[in-house]
Write a protein that holds these residues in place. Structure first.
Motif, mmCIF file in Angstrom:
data_model
loop_
_atom_site.group_PDB
_atom_site.id
_atom_site.type_symbol
_atom_site.label_atom_id
_atom_site.label_comp_id
_atom_site.label_asym_id
_atom_site.label_seq_id
_atom_site.Cartn_x
_atom_site.Cartn_y
_atom_site.Cartn_z
ATOM 1 N N GLY A 83 -5.360 0.018 -2.302
ATOM 2 C CA GLY A 83 -6.432 0.786 -2.925
ATOM 3 C C GLY A 83 -6.969 1.860 -1.995
ATOM 4 N N GLU A 84 -8.033 2.521 -2.439
ATOM 5 C CA GLU A 84 -8.639 3.615 -1.669
ATOM 6 C C GLU A 84 -9.188 3.157 -0.330
ATOM 7 O OE1 GLU A 84 -8.667 6.752 -2.378
ATOM 8 O OE2 GLU A 84 -7.983 6.757 -4.469
ATOM 9 N N PRO A 90 -4.325 4.895 -0.466
ATOM 10 C CA PRO A 90 -3.946 4.186 -1.688
ATOM 11 C C PRO A 90 -2.474 4.332 -2.036
ATOM 12 C CG PRO A 90 -4.923 6.302 -2.244
ATOM 13 C CD PRO A 90 -4.989 6.177 -0.737
#
Length: 347
Positions: A83-84, A90
């Motif tokens: 993810g970020e 990401p």
């Protein structure tokens, strides 16, 4: 070895993406087993794959159907990418066997650590970086002896596994080894034609529909997808053949299977392909069940990985629990009799 795969046209790719079209990139590593640097030997090669990825599914299918499970080793990434908040950013495939899947509340037993390079990398991207490349895709075929990437184009990997199955250490006897891509020119021509139709309208077509943000582009992909399903249904129905080219399983069947395997339980919703289910095409449904029953096919992927990977990346991360009618999947693939009438399916 000639490449008969269909690569997506890359012209004006950024412009096309900006207006909402999904444009698949081109793989950068295109060496071949059998080249002087990469001889065909047992226990030399390694695969990096993700079981939710349909392009990886092609390769795991070939590995299992060709009896290469014991001589071509494999690592499996977690179905959700980073993810970020990840230090490397990401959208990175990661080897995290301890990671808990939100679908099951437990780690997924098929996931592994990275064992192919000897470096214990956490990300697929690190394997590429070791060779100075900035790619990050799977599947990935790796040479453990020279610590080099061989190839990351699924269509070429399945072709070379097929061509060199015996030399790579297949557990199947030579007398039982049916080529996925036979040496006969007429058979090759038929498979090539089917491969292109299936890649453009079904394999990649599902992504064109599901990941496009333009209604017209989505509608075109949607219509082509279901037109091609009807065409393949008619092909199987014409003479009650068992597989796409006759009574023998070939590469064309292998390349169709990953998408149809995902259609009812995943793509119907996630890719907005809700025109019909494969259950609504009796010959295709029975074909799907027939292929699923072949030795090694059921073990080549996982619907838990598919559901976690596709829906776990959606806007809220919630994973649908169905369908459970007429039967939960993948159990349904053991029941060809579930096929419905085609009376309402558009041709």
């Amino acid at each position: 070895m000639t490449d008969h795969s269909k690569q997506e046209d890359q012209s004006n790719a950024e412009t096309r993406r900006a207006r909402g079209e999904f444009v698949r990139g081109v793989s950068g590593f295109r060496h071949t087993i059998g080249d002087p640097d990469f001889p065909a030997e047992p226990n030399r090669y390694h695969l990096f794959a993700a079981l939710n990825c349909p392009w990886c599914h092609r390769v795991t299918l070939a590995r299992n159907l060709l009896g290469l499970q014991d001589s071509v080793s494999m690592d499996v990434a977690f179905p959700n990418r980073t993810g970020e908040d990840h230090p490397d950013g990401p959208n990175q495939w990661q080897f995290t066997p301890e990671q808990v899947a939100s679908l099951t509340g437990n780690p997924l037993p098929e996931c592994t650590a990275e064992t192919g390079t000897g470096q214990g990398f956490n990300l697929v991207r690190e394997i590429y970086r070791a060779e100075g490349a900035d790619e990050r895709s799977v599947p990935l075929l790796y040479d453990k002896k020279t610590n080099r990437i061989v190839n990351n184009e699924s269509a070429e990997i399945i072709r070379m596994l097929d061509h060199h199955a015996t030399a790579l250490g297949s557990s199947r006897s030579v007398s039982r080894q049916q080529k996925l891509y036979p040496n006969e020119p007429a058979a090759q021509s038929e498979i090539d034609e089917l491969n292109e139709l299936i890649y453009v309208n079904i394999n990649n077509g599902a992504y064109k529909a599901g990941f496009s943000s333009d209604q017209a582009i989505y509608a075109k992909a949607f219509n082509k997808y279901f037109e091609t399903l009807a065409q393949l249904e008619a092909r199987l129905a014409s003479d009650e053949r068992l597989f796409l080219t006759g009574n023998t399983f070939t590469e064309a069947d292998l390349r169709l299977f990953p998408t149809l395997y995902r259609h009812d339980p995943v793509y119907y919703l996630r890719m907005k392909l809700n025109g019909a289910k494969i259950l609504d095409y009796p010959h295709l449904w029975r074909w799907l069940c027939r292929v699923h029953s072949l030795p090694g096919v059921a073990q080549s992927s996982s619907l838990d990985h598919c559901r976690q990977g596709y829906f776990g990346r959606s806007w809220n991360g919630v994973i649908p629990l169905g369908p459970f009618a007429p039967m939960p999947y993948p159990e349904a693939y053991g029941h060809p009799e579930l096929a419905r009438s085609t009376g309402h399916v558009r041709n």
